[in-house]
Design a protein around this motif. Sequence first.
Motif, PDB file in Angstrom:
ATOM      1  N   PHE A  99      49.819  24.891  48.124  1.00 25.94           N
ATOM      2  CA  PHE A  99      50.602  25.563  47.084  1.00 25.94           C
ATOM      3  C   PHE A  99      52.043  25.596  47.574  1.00 25.94           C
ATOM      4  O   PHE A  99      52.468  26.554  48.233  1.00 25.94           O
ATOM      5  CB  PHE A  99      50.070  26.984  46.837  1.00 25.94           C
ATOM      6  CG  PHE A  99      48.609  27.012  46.509  1.00 25.94           C
ATOM      7  CD1 PHE A  99      48.184  26.926  45.204  1.00 25.94           C
ATOM      8  CD2 PHE A  99      47.653  27.096  47.514  1.00 25.94           C
ATOM      9  CE1 PHE A  99      46.828  26.940  44.883  1.00 25.94           C
ATOM     10  CE2 PHE A  99      46.299  27.115  47.214  1.00 25.94           C
ATOM     11  CZ  PHE A  99      45.885  27.030  45.898  1.00 25.94           C
ATOM     12  N   TRP A 100      52.791  24.548  47.293  1.00 23.16           N
ATOM     13  CA  TRP A 100      54.133  24.377  47.848  1.00 23.16           C
ATOM     14  C   TRP A 100      55.054  25.525  47.491  1.00 23.16           C
ATOM     15  O   TRP A 100      55.783  26.027  48.349  1.00 23.16           O
ATOM     16  CB  TRP A 100      54.737  23.048  47.390  1.00 23.16           C
ATOM     17  CG  TRP A 100      54.161  21.872  48.101  1.00 23.16           C
ATOM     18  CD1 TRP A 100      53.176  21.050  47.644  1.00 23.16           C
ATOM     19  CD2 TRP A 100      54.488  21.412  49.408  1.00 23.16           C
ATOM     20  NE1 TRP A 100      52.880  20.101  48.582  1.00 23.16           N
ATOM     21  CE2 TRP A 100      53.671  20.297  49.681  1.00 23.16           C
ATOM     22  CE3 TRP A 100      55.386  21.831  50.378  1.00 23.16           C
ATOM     23  CZ2 TRP A 100      53.738  19.594  50.875  1.00 23.16           C
ATOM     24  CZ3 TRP A 100      55.453  21.127  51.566  1.00 23.16           C
ATOM     25  CH2 TRP A 100      54.631  20.026  51.810  1.00 23.16           C
ATOM     26  N   GLY A 101      55.068  25.937  46.244  1.00 26.84           N
ATOM     27  CA  GLY A 101      55.988  26.987  45.813  1.00 26.84           C
ATOM     28  C   GLY A 101      55.706  28.334  46.454  1.00 26.84           C
ATOM     29  O   GLY A 101      56.610  29.144  46.639  1.00 26.84           O
ATOM     30  N   ARG A 102      54.473  28.565  46.811  1.00 27.61           N
ATOM     31  CA  ARG A 102      54.075  29.836  47.414  1.00 27.61           C
ATOM     32  C   ARG A 102      54.042  29.758  48.935  1.00 27.61           C
ATOM     33  O   ARG A 102      53.842  30.765  49.608  1.00 27.61           O
ATOM     34  CB  ARG A 102      52.698  30.250  46.900  1.00 27.61           C
ATOM     35  CG  ARG A 102      52.682  30.491  45.415  1.00 27.61           C
ATOM     36  CD  ARG A 102      51.256  30.656  44.907  1.00 27.61           C
ATOM     37  NE  ARG A 102      51.249  30.741  43.462  1.00 27.61           N
ATOM     38  CZ  ARG A 102      51.323  31.872  42.790  1.00 27.61           C
ATOM     39  NH1 ARG A 102      51.393  33.012  43.421  1.00 27.61           N
ATOM     40  NH2 ARG A 102      51.320  31.865  41.477  1.00 27.61           N
ATOM     41  N   LYS A 103      54.147  28.549  49.467  1.00 22.28           N
ATOM     42  CA  LYS A 103      54.073  28.283  50.908  1.00 22.28           C
ATOM     43  C   LYS A 103      52.736  28.789  51.468  1.00 22.28           C
ATOM     44  O   LYS A 103      52.658  29.466  52.480  1.00 22.28           O
ATOM     45  CB  LYS A 103      55.253  28.893  51.642  1.00 22.28           C
ATOM     46  CG  LYS A 103      55.565  28.141  52.916  1.00 22.28           C
ATOM     47  CD  LYS A 103      57.004  27.846  53.091  1.00 22.28           C
ATOM     48  CE  LYS A 103      57.079  27.148  54.408  1.00 22.28           C
ATOM     49  NZ  LYS A 103      58.095  26.610  54.970  1.00 22.28           N
ATOM     50  N   LYS A 104      51.673  28.452  50.739  1.00 24.89           N
ATOM     51  CA  LYS A 104      50.312  28.811  51.132  1.00 24.89           C
ATOM     52  C   LYS A 104      49.453  27.568  51.092  1.00 24.89           C
ATOM     53  O   LYS A 104      49.719  26.652  50.315  1.00 24.89           O
ATOM     54  CB  LYS A 104      49.740  29.866  50.181  1.00 24.89           C
ATOM     55  CG  LYS A 104      50.485  31.182  50.235  1.00 24.89           C
ATOM     56  CD  LYS A 104      49.853  32.202  49.330  1.00 24.89           C
ATOM     57  CE  LYS A 104      50.647  33.503  49.423  1.00 24.89           C
ATOM     58  NZ  LYS A 104      49.956  34.619  48.783  1.00 24.89           N
ATOM     59  N   LEU A 105      48.442  27.559  51.938  1.00 24.47           N
ATOM     60  CA  LEU A 105      47.519  26.423  51.927  1.00 24.47           C
ATOM     61  C   LEU A 105      46.134  26.843  52.343  1.00 24.47           C
ATOM     62  O   LEU A 105      45.941  27.881  52.968  1.00 24.47           O
ATOM     63  CB  LEU A 105      48.043  25.284  52.799  1.00 24.47           C
ATOM     64  CG  LEU A 105      48.549  25.609  54.202  1.00 24.47           C
ATOM     65  CD1 LEU A 105      47.418  25.617  55.181  1.00 24.47           C
ATOM     66  CD2 LEU A 105      49.590  24.606  54.590  1.00 24.47           C
ATOM     67  N   ILE A 106      45.178  26.008  51.956  1.00 28.59           N
ATOM     68  CA  ILE A 106      43.767  26.305  52.211  1.00 28.59           C
ATOM     69  C   ILE A 106      43.105  25.106  52.877  1.00 28.59           C
ATOM     70  O   ILE A 106      43.259  23.970  52.438  1.00 28.59           O
ATOM     71  CB  ILE A 106      43.032  26.631  50.895  1.00 28.59           C
ATOM     72  CG1 ILE A 106      43.640  27.866  50.240  1.00 28.59           C
ATOM     73  CG2 ILE A 106      41.532  26.825  51.147  1.00 28.59           C
ATOM     74  CD1 ILE A 106      43.070  28.182  48.867  1.00 28.59           C
ATOM     75  N   PHE A 107      42.374  25.407  53.949  1.00 32.69           N
ATOM     76  CA  PHE A 107      41.493  24.428  54.575  1.00 32.69           C
ATOM     77  C   PHE A 107      40.067  24.791  54.171  1.00 32.69           C
ATOM     78  O   PHE A 107      39.687  25.962  54.221  1.00 32.69           O
ATOM     79  CB  PHE A 107      41.582  24.491  56.107  1.00 32.69           C
ATOM     80  CG  PHE A 107      42.839  23.918  56.679  1.00 32.69           C
ATOM     81  CD1 PHE A 107      42.985  22.553  56.834  1.00 32.69           C
ATOM     82  CD2 PHE A 107      43.878  24.743  57.073  1.00 32.69           C
ATOM     83  CE1 PHE A 107      44.143  22.020  57.371  1.00 32.69           C
ATOM     84  CE2 PHE A 107      45.036  24.222  57.616  1.00 32.69           C
ATOM     85  CZ  PHE A 107      45.176  22.858  57.764  1.00 32.69           C
ATOM     86  N   VAL A 108      39.279  23.809  53.773  1.00 34.67           N
ATOM     87  CA  VAL A 108      37.865  24.027  53.473  1.00 34.67           C
ATOM     88  C   VAL A 108      37.090  23.322  54.586  1.00 34.67           C
ATOM     89  O   VAL A 108      37.079  22.093  54.667  1.00 34.67           O
ATOM     90  CB  VAL A 108      37.475  23.468  52.086  1.00 34.67           C
ATOM     91  CG1 VAL A 108      36.001  23.760  51.808  1.00 34.67           C
ATOM     92  CG2 VAL A 108      38.367  24.052  51.000  1.00 34.67           C
TER      93      VAL A 108
END
Length: 145
Positions: free
Chosen positions: A53-62
Amino acid sequence: MDRLSIERRSWLMSRVKGKNTAPELVVRRIVFGMGYRYRLHSKNLPGRPDLVFWGRKKLIFVNGCFWHGHDGCRYGRLPKTRIEYWQRKIERNKMRDAENIASLEADGWQVLTVWQCELVCIERLTNILHEFIKMDDRGTDSPSQ
């Protein structure tokens, strides 16, 4: 003793995918269904996060519990054969994961790791994902466009 032949085991292991796995697809469907949009497998970020989520500067690893050594999880147990090989392999994966997450957090990213075993309770997982994604730096609670 492995119950499969060497050839069969080799074939089976070659079928393991690194992206677009079943757990990842479940998480993507949940997030998309909540109205959030994301990028997949960003090559220019350490560890190539599954959802970004570039705009939120968040990411998820599954993460698969076995491949990433989920401690205390029944799916994260080592096989009974070639124990030394699997211990080294899983420990290297865990170290690489920790290094990637530390690097991302140092660059200002917020990171969430979703484990394969967490998909057992979709309602709980949906709440976790929503709480992680919902707030941006401005304090607004709206899906990104």
